[in-house]
Design an enzyme around this catalytic site. Sequence first.
Site, short mmCIF file in Angstrom:
data_model
loop_
_atom_site.label_atom_id
_atom_site.label_comp_id
_atom_site.label_asym_id
_atom_site.label_seq_id
_atom_site.Cartn_x
_atom_site.Cartn_y
_atom_site.Cartn_z
N SER A 135 0.87 -1.17 0.00
CA SER A 135 0.00 0.00 0.00
C SER A 135 0.91 1.23 0.00
O SER A 135 1.71 1.41 0.91
CB SER A 135 -0.87 -0.03 1.26
OG SER A 135 -1.64 1.14 1.36
N LYS A 161 -1.05 -1.03 -4.42
CA LYS A 161 -2.23 -0.21 -4.13
C LYS A 161 -1.74 1.20 -3.87
O LYS A 161 -0.74 1.39 -3.17
CB LYS A 161 -2.93 -0.80 -2.91
CG LYS A 161 -3.78 0.13 -2.08
CD LYS A 161 -4.60 -0.66 -1.07
CE LYS A 161 -4.70 0.03 0.27
NZ LYS A 161 -5.46 -0.78 1.26
N LYS A 163 -2.94 5.16 -2.62
CA LYS A 163 -3.99 5.95 -1.99
C LYS A 163 -4.36 7.10 -2.93
O LYS A 163 -3.50 7.68 -3.59
CB LYS A 163 -3.46 6.53 -0.67
CG LYS A 163 -3.14 5.46 0.38
CD LYS A 163 -4.41 4.80 0.91
CE LYS A 163 -4.08 3.89 2.08
NZ LYS A 163 -5.31 3.26 2.63
N ASP A 188 -7.11 3.09 -3.29
CA ASP A 188 -7.87 3.11 -2.03
C ASP A 188 -8.16 4.57 -1.68
O ASP A 188 -7.23 5.37 -1.51
CB ASP A 188 -7.05 2.45 -0.91
CG ASP A 188 -7.82 2.31 0.40
OD1 ASP A 188 -9.00 2.75 0.47
OD2 ASP A 188 -7.25 1.76 1.37
N GLU A 213 -11.01 0.71 -3.68
CA GLU A 213 -11.34 0.37 -2.29
C GLU A 213 -12.00 1.55 -1.59
O GLU A 213 -11.50 2.68 -1.66
CB GLU A 213 -10.03 -0.03 -1.59
CG GLU A 213 -10.19 -0.51 -0.15
CD GLU A 213 -8.84 -0.96 0.44
OE1 GLU A 213 -7.89 -1.22 -0.33
OE2 GLU A 213 -8.75 -1.04 1.68
N ASP A 238 -13.69 -1.89 2.72
CA ASP A 238 -12.77 -2.03 3.86
C ASP A 238 -13.54 -1.55 5.10
O ASP A 238 -14.18 -2.35 5.80
CB ASP A 238 -11.50 -1.21 3.56
CG ASP A 238 -10.53 -1.05 4.73
OD1 ASP A 238 -10.83 -1.53 5.83
OD2 ASP A 238 -9.46 -0.43 4.55
N LYS A 262 -9.63 -7.11 7.68
CA LYS A 262 -8.58 -6.84 8.67
C LYS A 262 -9.09 -7.49 9.95
O LYS A 262 -10.20 -7.15 10.40
CB LYS A 262 -8.41 -5.33 8.88
CG LYS A 262 -7.86 -4.61 7.65
CD LYS A 262 -7.78 -3.11 7.86
CE LYS A 262 -7.28 -2.42 6.59
NZ LYS A 262 -7.47 -0.96 6.63
N GLY A 290 -4.08 -4.21 5.96
CA GLY A 290 -3.06 -3.98 6.99
C GLY A 290 -3.30 -2.65 7.67
O GLY A 290 -4.04 -1.80 7.17
O1 OSB Z 1 -7.24 1.74 4.33
O2 OSB Z 1 -6.12 -0.03 4.14
C1 OSB Z 1 -6.27 1.08 4.66
C2 OSB Z 1 -3.30 1.93 6.90
C3 OSB Z 1 -3.94 2.50 7.97
C4 OSB Z 1 -5.31 2.62 7.95
C5 OSB Z 1 -6.04 2.19 6.84
C6 OSB Z 1 -5.40 1.61 5.76
C7 OSB Z 1 -4.00 1.51 5.78
C8 OSB Z 1 -3.22 0.99 4.67
C9 OSB Z 1 -1.85 0.46 4.99
O3 OSB Z 1 -3.57 1.03 3.51
C10 OSB Z 1 -1.69 -1.00 4.82
C11 OSB Z 1 -0.39 -1.50 5.44
O4 OSB Z 1 0.63 -1.46 4.76
O5 OSB Z 1 -0.39 -1.90 6.61
MG MG Z 2 -8.40 0.62 2.97
#
Ligand code: OSB
Ligand code: MG
Length: 370
Positions: A135, A161, A163, A188, A213, A238, A262, A290
């Site tokens: 991510s 992925k 953001k 995402d 996402e 999510d 998660k 994650g």
């Molecule tokens: O939306 O998936 C998410 C991290 C913190 C809160 C929300 C998200 C995330 C990540 C990071 O996308 C995923 C990771 O590398 O742990």
């Molecule tokens: Mg997410």
Amino acid sequence: MRLDRVEARRVTLPLRFPFETSFSRTTTKQFLLVSASADGVTGHAECVADVDPFYLPETNVTALHVLRDFLVPLAFTLDVSHPRELAPAFSRVRGHEMAKAALEMAVWELWARREGAPLWRVLGGRGGEIASGVSVGLQKDEAALLDKVSAEVAAGYRRVKVKIKPGRDVALVEAIRGRFPALPLMVDANSAYTLDQADHLKRLDRFSLMMIEQPLGWDDIVDHAALQRRLETPVCLDESIRSGDDARRALELGSCRIVNVKVGRVGGFSGAIAVHDACRARGAPVWCGGMLESGIGRLANVHLQTLPGFTLPGDTSASARYFEEDLVDPPVVVSPAGTIAVPEGPGIGHAIVWPRVERATDLHETWRRP
Ligand code: OSB
Ligand code: MG
């Protein structure tokens, strides 16, 4: 099995780089490390709550309160014959999935250690390896984003992925696609858009993304269904999925075609298995998200992803992407082929480095069975 002691430590670790999303910019990771003991064996789990309620409503302070005043006293009344009994016992407490998950997962880890088995075995998974994805947070500009994505592709990750948020979406995705035409790529939004922006989001359909996402409201499944009807790109949820029942409802309603699970967001491993089963029964892919976890939570995610419905690479990447020094030894590493080895040792399967944990701890509470 009766629990005789539960502990919570508040741990703070510096992140190697700030992680920026549509909802916040994180520079340090703070979390509760929960430990549950019975008959001289202790299991450990990482709570995914954060210092602020900007992703979901819980925080480290609310999680500590709910654990101390409700979940731990409740757990002390139980005679546990299997860790799957925790979730139904906790259902009297509404919400607070992250607090519930931390204690529930610690009991699963304790259970695995008692059996001398790796966590994956008690969860019903398999050994071997899992496929790893990354991510990538929001970057300062397009050049920085392309550099970051290139580095992750070169490191071997099987899926990237990125953001997005309004103003930092279509053009960035177009640039990544231009450079990497065949890369398994997804975005995402962490709830940064509204249904009014459906025409704008539709412009992402040209880039053969694996999915988008959580584009809309953090607790919505109705607007997402309307959006999914208008998009070719699969929607993945999510934030909106807090239980197996949520996954069932979202899939039945057509709110998404893919689910991010998660463990900490769905009340623990029982909830994660329920989400997995709801997706699998409907032929929907599920993958593991994650929360910038230390090695303790990261390894829990590795074990979970050995269940058969995890057909897509998740967000579990190498410890070294986030931490100079992880709390587990060895740290979680990713091979040049983009895989993570599933541990074979008892519980999470890597040693916790206690001196590092103690150095990073600023608060430690211990509760004993009365
Ligand atoms: O939306 O998936 C998410 C991290 C913190 C809160 C929300 C998200 C995330 C990540 C990071 O996308 C995923 C990771 O590398 O742990
Ligand atoms: Mg997410």
